[in-house]
Design a protein around this motif. Structure first.
Motif, short mmCIF file in Angstrom:
data_model
loop_
_atom_site.label_atom_id
_atom_site.label_comp_id
_atom_site.label_asym_id
_atom_site.label_seq_id
_atom_site.Cartn_x
_atom_site.Cartn_y
_atom_site.Cartn_z
N CYS A 91 -14.54 -71.67 -40.45
CA CYS A 91 -15.39 -70.89 -41.35
C CYS A 91 -16.38 -71.78 -42.09
O CYS A 91 -17.50 -71.36 -42.37
N SER A 92 -16.00 -73.01 -42.38
CA SER A 92 -16.92 -73.92 -43.07
C SER A 92 -18.11 -74.26 -42.19
O SER A 92 -19.17 -74.65 -42.70
N TYR A 93 -17.98 -74.15 -40.88
CA TYR A 93 -19.09 -74.37 -39.94
C TYR A 93 -19.82 -73.07 -39.60
O TYR A 93 -20.69 -73.06 -38.75
N GLY A 94 -19.42 -71.98 -40.22
CA GLY A 94 -20.07 -70.70 -39.97
C GLY A 94 -19.56 -70.00 -38.72
O GLY A 94 -20.23 -69.10 -38.21
N ILE A 95 -18.43 -70.42 -38.23
CA ILE A 95 -17.86 -69.79 -37.04
C ILE A 95 -16.92 -68.67 -37.49
O ILE A 95 -16.00 -68.91 -38.27
N ALA A 96 -17.20 -67.47 -36.99
CA ALA A 96 -16.34 -66.33 -37.33
C ALA A 96 -15.01 -66.47 -36.58
O ALA A 96 -14.98 -66.72 -35.38
N VAL A 97 -13.93 -66.35 -37.32
CA VAL A 97 -12.60 -66.52 -36.74
C VAL A 97 -11.75 -65.31 -37.08
O VAL A 97 -11.79 -64.80 -38.20
N ARG A 98 -10.99 -64.87 -36.11
CA ARG A 98 -10.03 -63.80 -36.36
C ARG A 98 -8.69 -64.27 -35.81
O ARG A 98 -8.54 -64.47 -34.61
#
Length: 59
Positions: free
Chosen positions: A16-23
């Motif tokens: 998330c800190s790199y802007g990657i959406a994670v679920r």
């Protein structure tokens, strides 16, 4: 188990800190996913029509 969960949480935060959406799906239902219980039946339980009172034992 706690260490594994911690690793998953850290990986999610890092992505998330790199802007990657994670679920992350751990297979644990949320309260919204759990169905409401069905209404309880009445407190009276019908007996057999020919059943009388239970016999008592005396000492």
């Amino acid at each position: 188990m706690a260490q594994l969960l911690g690793a998953v949480v850290r990986a999610e935060a890092h992505a998330c800190s790199y802007g990657i959406a994670v679920r992350v799906d751990l297979g644990i239902p949320t309260p919204d996913a759990i169905p409401a219980p069905s209404p309880r039946p009445s407190a009276t339980v019908p007996g057999r029509p020919d059943a009388g009172p239970a016999p008592r034992r005396s000492r």
